[in-house]
Design a protein around this motif. Sequence first.
Motif, PDB file in Angstrom:
ATOM      1  N   GLU A   1       4.813  10.046  -6.963  1.00  0.00           N
ATOM      2  CA  GLU A   1       5.768  11.079  -6.553  1.00  0.00           C
ATOM      3  C   GLU A   1       7.198  10.669  -6.901  1.00  0.00           C
ATOM      4  O   GLU A   1       7.989  11.492  -7.399  1.00  0.00           O
ATOM      5  CB  GLU A   1       5.642  11.315  -5.047  1.00  0.00           C
ATOM      6  CG  GLU A   1       6.583  12.388  -4.511  1.00  0.00           C
ATOM      7  CD  GLU A   1       6.463  12.546  -3.012  1.00  0.00           C
ATOM      8  OE1 GLU A   1       7.223  13.351  -2.443  1.00  0.00           O
ATOM      9  OE2 GLU A   1       5.612  11.856  -2.412  1.00  0.00           O
TER      10      GLU A   1
ATOM     11  N   ASN B   1       0.831  -1.215   0.000  1.00  0.00           N
ATOM     12  CA  ASN B   1       0.000   0.000   0.000  1.00  0.00           C
ATOM     13  C   ASN B   1       0.862   1.259   0.000  1.00  0.00           C
ATOM     14  O   ASN B   1       0.600   2.211  -0.746  1.00  0.00           O
ATOM     15  CB  ASN B   1      -0.919   0.004   1.220  1.00  0.00           C
ATOM     16  CG  ASN B   1      -2.034  -1.020   1.105  1.00  0.00           C
ATOM     17  OD1 ASN B   1      -2.388  -1.440   0.005  1.00  0.00           O
ATOM     18  ND2 ASN B   1      -2.572  -1.450   2.242  1.00  0.00           N
ATOM     19  N   GLU B   2       1.893   1.291   0.838  1.00  0.00           N
ATOM     20  CA  GLU B   2       2.755   2.473   0.866  1.00  0.00           C
ATOM     21  C   GLU B   2       3.505   2.633  -0.451  1.00  0.00           C
ATOM     22  O   GLU B   2       3.716   3.750  -0.925  1.00  0.00           O
ATOM     23  CB  GLU B   2       3.737   2.370   2.028  1.00  0.00           C
ATOM     24  CG  GLU B   2       4.583   3.622   2.196  1.00  0.00           C
ATOM     25  CD  GLU B   2       5.423   3.590   3.450  1.00  0.00           C
ATOM     26  OE1 GLU B   2       6.343   4.419   3.576  1.00  0.00           O
ATOM     27  OE2 GLU B   2       5.166   2.722   4.309  1.00  0.00           O
TER      28      GLU B   2
ATOM     29  N   ILE C   1       2.452   1.697  -3.436  1.00  0.00           N
ATOM     30  CA  ILE C   1       1.516   2.184  -4.463  1.00  0.00           C
ATOM     31  C   ILE C   1       1.240   3.673  -4.278  1.00  0.00           C
ATOM     32  O   ILE C   1       1.145   4.439  -5.256  1.00  0.00           O
ATOM     33  CB  ILE C   1       0.206   1.358  -4.398  1.00  0.00           C
ATOM     34  CG1 ILE C   1       0.471  -0.077  -4.851  1.00  0.00           C
ATOM     35  CG2 ILE C   1      -0.869   1.996  -5.267  1.00  0.00           C
ATOM     36  CD1 ILE C   1      -0.731  -0.983  -4.699  1.00  0.00           C
ATOM     37  N   GLN C   2       1.135   4.115  -3.046  1.00  0.00           N
ATOM     38  CA  GLN C   2       0.873   5.531  -2.801  1.00  0.00           C
ATOM     39  C   GLN C   2       2.065   6.413  -3.164  1.00  0.00           C
ATOM     40  O   GLN C   2       1.886   7.562  -3.573  1.00  0.00           O
ATOM     41  CB  GLN C   2       0.520   5.735  -1.321  1.00  0.00           C
ATOM     42  CG  GLN C   2      -0.799   5.105  -0.916  1.00  0.00           C
ATOM     43  CD  GLN C   2      -1.074   5.240   0.573  1.00  0.00           C
ATOM     44  OE1 GLN C   2      -0.271   5.846   1.304  1.00  0.00           O
ATOM     45  NE2 GLN C   2      -2.189   4.684   1.031  1.00  0.00           N
ATOM     46  N   GLY C   3       3.251   5.920  -3.040  1.00  0.00           N
ATOM     47  CA  GLY C   3       4.419   6.760  -3.283  1.00  0.00           C
ATOM     48  C   GLY C   3       5.007   6.659  -4.665  1.00  0.00           C
ATOM     49  O   GLY C   3       5.924   7.427  -5.002  1.00  0.00           O
TER      50      GLY C   3
END
Length: 432
Positions: free
Chosen positions: A169, A161-162, A164-166
Amino acid sequence: MSRFERMRGRLRRAYETGRESARSRQFGADATPEDAGVASPTSPGPAASSSATVLGAPPPAAMHSSTVSRDDTEVPHALRIAAAWCWRLLVIGIVTWALLKIVGTISIVIIPLTVALLLSALLAPAVGWLLKARFPRSLATGVVLVGGLAAVIGTLTLVVNEFIQGVPELSEKSSQGVRQIQNWFKTGPLHLSDSQLDRYINEAQTWINGNTERFTSGALSTAATLAEVLTGTVLVLFATFFFLRDGNNIWRFLVRLLPVAARWKVDDAGRASWATLGAYVRATVLVAFIDAVGIGIFLVVFDIPFAFPLAALVFLGAFIPIVGAFLSGVVAVLVALVDSGPVTALIILGVVVGVQQIEGHVLQPLIMGRAVAIHPLAVIIGIAAGVVLAGIAGALVSVPLIAVLNTAVRRLAARTVPDTPPDAVVVASQAP
């Protein structure tokens, strides 16, 4: 008449015997080798027997108990010893090569079973605690296994999850980094023009397009590898469950297959090796956790993206001693370079090197102790051999395998008699 004939024969034999004795006394010391019937180098005699004495010749060489004929005594002792070593080492090399071929052929079974042994050594204390709490053995094993799976799946979920979120950026900052590299190619010592850069980029794209088929076959092999990984995962789960539940019974069954005289010795070496494996796995997990926390704290302080996934990567890499934590830390350094520039990347590199030094000089000797102390050269050679033979899985299992073999060989070579099991029954024969 027959009695008279027998008497006459006895008298004749006595006469012949006395005549031969008188003749031998007559020759005495004046007899030459030719007269005495003794063979010599100048006059070997017409029919010298095998037991005849040869005058003037050196005595035959004494035969050693290790030689099978007098021809062997003509070969120098050092050469015979070297030949004996050579053919024995040759046999050992052939057997080792055959075993490696067999292990390579069935590696899809050997590697999951080895991983299951490592997990069993790690989870065995938890099963023991539940058994002391009066849990049934199957229930205790199931609870520990399910709890371990839940912890692993939860950690992987947080990491994914982390990540995919990052990714967006990090992709943007990676593009900025690529543009900075292009500007450096133009303004740096190379002084490349736009046309040269475009030409190199086009050549790279042409090479990728020309090797699409190779990449496709690689993807197919990756799919096959994924199927093998899934099969191995199922085998690891089942093997770990039965190792935790019935490991003692399985070991007793294997020991009973050996000769009676060797059972206690092998049982003692096996149990000592199992204790070494458990100590190694638990110590490695603790050291890996400390490495991950130490590097992860600095990643959070400097606001490096993917701090938790990178810390998890350091945790997994630390299972490969000496080199694992450093290589996984290099990934964190690269991410810091793309995100925050070279100064922050150098700071993170110093943190990684410092944590590695603390691990090698403080944590490893303090936590693992002498029970699993292995020379660093043996660790490096074992990791290299494991990578060549079985890739990443070989690097993971090579060091614990060396630790187990080290303990087993030391116990088997010891001259002490193992302790008598408390439940052993000694049957003494009655005196006649």
